[in-house]
Design an enzyme around this catalytic site. Structure first.
Site, PDB file in Angstrom:
ATOM      1  N   GLU A 212       0.809  -1.218   0.000  1.00 22.07           N
ATOM      2  CA  GLU A 212       0.000   0.000   0.000  1.00 22.07           C
ATOM      3  C   GLU A 212       0.843   1.268   0.000  1.00 22.07           C
ATOM      4  O   GLU A 212       0.330   2.355   0.253  1.00 22.07           O
ATOM      5  CB  GLU A 212      -0.964  -0.027   1.187  1.00 22.07           C
ATOM      6  CG  GLU A 212      -1.910  -1.216   1.108  1.00 22.07           C
ATOM      7  CD  GLU A 212      -2.967  -1.231   2.189  1.00 22.07           C
ATOM      8  OE1 GLU A 212      -2.980  -0.311   3.027  1.00 22.07           O
ATOM      9  OE2 GLU A 212      -3.794  -2.162   2.186  1.00 22.07           O
ATOM     10  N   LYS A 346     -15.809  -1.520   2.285  1.00 22.69           N
ATOM     11  CA  LYS A 346     -15.058  -1.953   1.104  1.00 22.69           C
ATOM     12  C   LYS A 346     -16.051  -2.518   0.099  1.00 22.69           C
ATOM     13  O   LYS A 346     -16.755  -3.486   0.396  1.00 22.69           O
ATOM     14  CB  LYS A 346     -14.024  -3.017   1.477  1.00 22.69           C
ATOM     15  CG  LYS A 346     -12.925  -2.527   2.406  1.00 22.69           C
ATOM     16  CD  LYS A 346     -12.029  -3.681   2.845  1.00 22.69           C
ATOM     17  CE  LYS A 346     -10.864  -3.197   3.689  1.00 22.69           C
ATOM     18  NZ  LYS A 346     -10.051  -4.320   4.227  1.00 22.69           N
TER      19      LYS A 346
END
Length: 437
Positions: A212, A346
């Protein structure tokens, strides 16, 4: 206006794994969406359909999901003649075609790609931006829009990086910024100073980044990570203006009712594993020492009683991710049992835009906050930038200020803030209550 063509293909995510891209065509043109994927996926998430053929893509192929779009979902949508502005009707049709509780037949990755394409096509048909269309779908206020606080994942551990660090994400949040643009500058400065410190303390390779975009030095403890982050914040002069968040992602180190912070060691000593109460004591020690405002997944995804006991003892944001998986049944239980005060949303955990909006509103109705999240296997698709603004969530996490698939979302938010001008406000210290601003 109905759909005239649906086409899916295999493309690749930020980890080089196959993922699903979907295109739909209407009289207004062609609209596209790409589906992300997670590394530390919860067992209660909707099913991401993979081929499982180890001789191709190490079993991670998505040709079945692609075929399901092209041969099942696409023809059914075209035959239905449903208008693209009928988001709920289209999503419900796909759920019906799948016929399972977790989208395991067609795949959440197949269904979600179509769902997001439809929203883009509908916004175009109505002649409005995607975030305004999402706000309409969610019946969210638009006066003004709320631009979120970015929670930058600047230091990676756990399943997202090598090294010994058990906890997965250490984030910085520029709550003291006056705008998203200023938050980006502050985040960038802290990130670069953190990278310098990591290299100085752990060698040149410590500047290498995880999935990330955060640095991933070979450190052992959360204290080591937090000390370095706080030092970087102070060097920049942002003490009090930039706060810290942690995502423990402990489901990967939950063993026999205890938590193994040395789970990356092949011969971890069970006598050192922590009970839920001992882990709570550890969290409290971190909260006292560091400017932490947010804890995500402090306990494993089915350790319900530990969540409830812990929430009673803290006054910071407690985010449910693996616990709830953007699933309305699990969200309802978490609300009832008072396990958390914030939902991590999400899109691919549940598999349609409609269900994602319903999950957000379910959380808001309970007085919870909502944070919109990327996945570790991301793409250049910036859909969640429009989603967080449309839903007025007030907070987003999309990785560090590194790697273009992360910056795609943040850069889109810069554009949205500039476009809206005086018609938007930056959530700042009110990030948890963005929907109430």
């Amino acid at each position: 206006m109905s759909i005239t063509k649906v086409h899916a293909r295999t493309v690749y995510d930020s980890r080089g794994n196959p993922t699903v891209e979907v295109e739909i065509t209407t009289e207004n043109g062609l609209f596209r969406a790409i589906v992300p994927s997670g590394a530390s996926t919860g067992i209660h998430e909707a099913v991401e359909l993979r081929d499982g053929n180890k001789s191709e893509w190490m079993g991670k192929g998505v040709t079945k999901a692609v075929s399901n779009v092209n041969s099942i979902i696409g023809p059914a949508l075209i035959k239905s003649e449903l208008c693209v502005t009928n988001q709920k009707g289209i999503d419900e049709l796909m759920i019906s075609l799948d016929g399972t509780s977790n989208k395991s037949r067609l795949g959440a990755n197949a269904i979600l790609g179509v769902s997001l394409c439809v929203a883009r096509a509908a916004a175009a048909q109505k002649g409005i931006t995607l975030y305004k269309y999402i706000a309409e779908l969610a019946d969210a206020r638009q006066d003004p829009f709320v631009i979120p606080v970015p929670f930058f994942n600047v230091l990676n551990g756990g399943a997202h990086a090598g090294g010994s660090l058990a906890m997965q994400e250490f984030k910085i949040a520029p709550v003291g910024a006056q705008s998203f643009a200023e938050a980006m500058r502050m985040g960038s400065e802290v990130y670069h100073h953190l990278k310098i410190l990591a290299k100085e303390q752990y060698g040149p390779s410590a500047g290498n980044v995880g999935d990330e975009g955060g640095v991933a030095p070979d450190i052992d403890t959360a204290e080591d990570a937090l000390d370095m982050i706080v030092e970087a914040i102070n060097i920049c002069g942002y003490e009090g203006r930039v706060k810290v968040g942690i995502d423990s992602a402990p489901s990967v180190f939950y063993k026999d009712g205890k938590y193994d912070l040395n789970f990356k060691e092949p011969n971890s000593d069970p006598s050192h594993w922590l009970s839920p109460a001992q882990l709570a004591e550890y969290y409290h020690s971190l909260l006292k020492k560091y400017p932490i405002i947010s804890l995500e997944d402090p306990y494993a995804e089915d350790d319900w009683s530990s969540w409830s006991a812990f929430l009673k003892t803290v006054n910071v944001q407690i985010i449910a991710d693996d616990l709830t998986c953007t699933n309305k049944t699990r969200i309802a239980r978490a609300i009832e049992e008072k396990c958390a005060n914030t939902l991590l949303l999400k899109l691919n955990q549940i598999g349609t835009l409609t269900e994602s909006i319903e999950a957000a509103n379910q959380a808001f109705d309970a007085g919870w906050g909502v944070m919109i999240s990327h996945r570790s296997g991301e793409t250049e698709d910036p859909f969640i930038a429009d989603l967080v603004v449309g839903l007025r969530c007030g907070q987003i996490k999309s990785g560090a200020l590194s790697r273009s698939e992360r910056l795609a979302k943040y850069n889109e938010l810069l554009r949205i803030e500039e476009e809206l001008g005086d018609d938007c406000i930056y959530a700042g210290h009110r990030f948890h209550d963005g929907n109430k601003l």
